[in-house]
Enzyme design. Structure first.
Site, PDB file in Angstrom:
ATOM      1  CE1 TYR A  32       1.419   9.155   2.909  1.00 30.69           C
ATOM      2  CE2 TYR A  32       3.037   8.021   4.275  1.00 30.69           C
ATOM      3  CZ  TYR A  32       2.392   8.191   3.056  1.00 30.69           C
ATOM      4  OH  TYR A  32       2.734   7.404   1.979  1.00 30.69           O
ATOM      5  CG  HIS A  59       4.096   9.548  -1.587  1.00 37.17           C
ATOM      6  ND1 HIS A  59       2.842   9.873  -1.124  1.00 37.17           N
ATOM      7  CD2 HIS A  59       4.693  10.729  -1.932  1.00 37.17           C
ATOM      8  CE1 HIS A  59       2.695  11.189  -1.165  1.00 37.17           C
ATOM      9  NE2 HIS A  59       3.801  11.738  -1.654  1.00 37.17           N
ATOM     10  CE  LYS A  95       3.553   4.822   0.074  1.00 37.22           C
ATOM     11  NZ  LYS A  95       2.121   4.400   0.056  1.00 37.22           N
ATOM     12  CG  ASN A 113       0.122   1.876  -1.834  1.00 38.21           C
ATOM     13  OD1 ASN A 113       1.085   2.120  -1.099  1.00 38.21           O
ATOM     14  ND2 ASN A 113      -0.880   2.712  -1.997  1.00 38.21           N
ATOM     15  CD  GLU A 152       3.974  15.088  -1.043  1.00 40.96           C
ATOM     16  OE1 GLU A 152       2.862  14.788  -0.573  1.00 40.96           O
ATOM     17  OE2 GLU A 152       4.390  14.630  -2.125  1.00 40.96           O
TER      18      GLU A 152
HETATM   19  P1  IDP Z   1      -1.978   7.801  -2.638  1.00 38.65           P
HETATM   20  O1  IDP Z   1      -0.712   7.217  -2.057  1.00 38.65           O
HETATM   21  O2  IDP Z   1      -2.434   7.060  -3.873  1.00 38.65           O
HETATM   22  O3  IDP Z   1      -1.888   9.292  -2.849  1.00 38.65           O
HETATM   23  P2  IDP Z   1      -3.626   8.397  -0.289  1.00 38.65           P
HETATM   24  O4  IDP Z   1      -5.106   8.370  -0.274  1.00 38.65           O
HETATM   25  O5  IDP Z   1      -2.961   9.734  -0.236  1.00 38.65           O
HETATM   26  O6  IDP Z   1      -3.154   7.555  -1.574  1.00 38.65           O
HETATM   27  O7  IDP Z   1      -3.125   7.514   0.923  1.00 38.65           O
HETATM   28  C1  IDP Z   1      -1.777   7.540   1.314  1.00 38.65           C
HETATM   29  C2  IDP Z   1      -1.324   6.143   1.605  1.00 38.65           C
HETATM   30  O8  IDP Z   1      -2.019   5.652   2.751  1.00 38.65           O
HETATM   31  C3  IDP Z   1      -1.627   5.111   0.502  1.00 38.65           C
HETATM   32  O9  IDP Z   1      -0.664   5.110  -0.534  1.00 38.65           O
HETATM   33  C4  IDP Z   1      -1.624   3.832   1.290  1.00 38.65           C
HETATM   34  O10 IDP Z   1      -0.279   3.377   1.538  1.00 38.65           O
HETATM   35  C5  IDP Z   1      -2.231   4.250   2.628  1.00 38.65           C
HETATM   36  N1  IDP Z   1      -3.665   4.014   2.666  1.00 38.65           N
HETATM   37  C6  IDP Z   1      -4.637   4.740   2.089  1.00 38.65           C
HETATM   38  N2  IDP Z   1      -5.861   4.231   2.351  1.00 38.65           N
HETATM   39  C7  IDP Z   1      -5.632   3.137   3.134  1.00 38.65           C
HETATM   40  C8  IDP Z   1      -6.492   2.175   3.733  1.00 38.65           C
HETATM   41  O11 IDP Z   1      -7.722   2.209   3.599  1.00 38.65           O
HETATM   42  N3  IDP Z   1      -5.892   1.190   4.480  1.00 38.65           N
HETATM   43  C9  IDP Z   1      -4.527   1.114   4.627  1.00 38.65           C
HETATM   44  N4  IDP Z   1      -3.685   2.014   4.070  1.00 38.65           N
HETATM   45  C10 IDP Z   1      -4.229   3.005   3.336  1.00 38.65           C
HETATM   46 MG    MG Z   2      -1.678  10.817  -1.464  1.00 48.70          MG
END
Ligand code: IDP
Ligand code: MG
Length: 150
Positions: free
Chosen positions: A49, A115, A9, A112, A126
């Site tokens: 997304y 992805h 990312k 984080n 995807e």
């Molecule tokens: P993942 O990336 O581990 O699959 P997902 O639940 O699919 O997690 O969420 C997608 C992305 O959305 C996360 O990687 C993160 O960057 C962002 N995200 C998820 N939950 C939050 C939140 O509570 N606050 C801010 N960003 C979030």
């Molecule tokens: Mg996800």
């Protein structure tokens, strides 16, 4: 052999961690199938997304993913989807296990670093969204027999 879609990312790209992410997946034994450096536009971000459209963090997430280039990749291997998610760690870096990318390089859920597809259906979707069929390379490595049992 399973394929999964992976993104370094914008924060990972800005912080010079593309190589580190590739390094960890290569060392795990996964095989690179496709890679490209992409400046994500809002349309692609919204498609990628779409599942999170109703979430309170959605706008921030779209702004994050379109804020700088990303490195988009496809990796393959036995159980590649689970293997990559394990190497990435839990979504929130504070919950990710030590030794995972998100733990070792992250602190905040909205920064984080990576992805990775979360299942066979999303992986297929995807990969199709981000890559044309002729961008996926079928190849083998001389050391595959030392990593893959079959
Ligand atoms: P993942 O990336 O581990 O699959 P997902 O639940 O699919 O997690 O969420 C997608 C992305 O959305 C996360 O990687 C993160 O960057 C962002 N995200 C998820 N939950 C939050 C939140 O509570 N606050 C801010 N960003 C979030
Ligand atoms: Mg996800």
């Amino acid at each position: 052999m399973e394929r999964t879609f992976v993104l370094a990312k914008p924060d990972a790209v800005q912080r010079g961690l593309i190589g580190e992410i590739i390094n960890r997946l290569e060392h795990r034994g996964l095989r690179l199938v496709a890679a490209k450096f992409v400046k994500v536009d809002r349309g692609l971000a919204e498609q990628h997304y779409a599942i999170h459209k109703s979430k309170p963090f959605y706008e921030g997430l779209i702004n994050y993913i379109t804020s700088a280039p990303v490195m988009a990749m496809v990796w393959e291997g036995p159980n590649a989807i689970a293997a990559v998610r394990q190497t990435m760690g839990a979504t929130h870096p504070s919950e990710a296990a030590p030794g995972t990318i998100r733990h070792d390089y992250g602190l905040e859920i909205g920064r984080n670093l990576t992805h990775a597809s979360d299942g066979t259906h999303t992986a297929a979707e995807e990969i199709t969204l981000w890559f044309k069929a002729n961008e996926l390379i079928n190849w083998s490595r001389d050391l595959d027999c030392w990593i893959f049992e079959e």
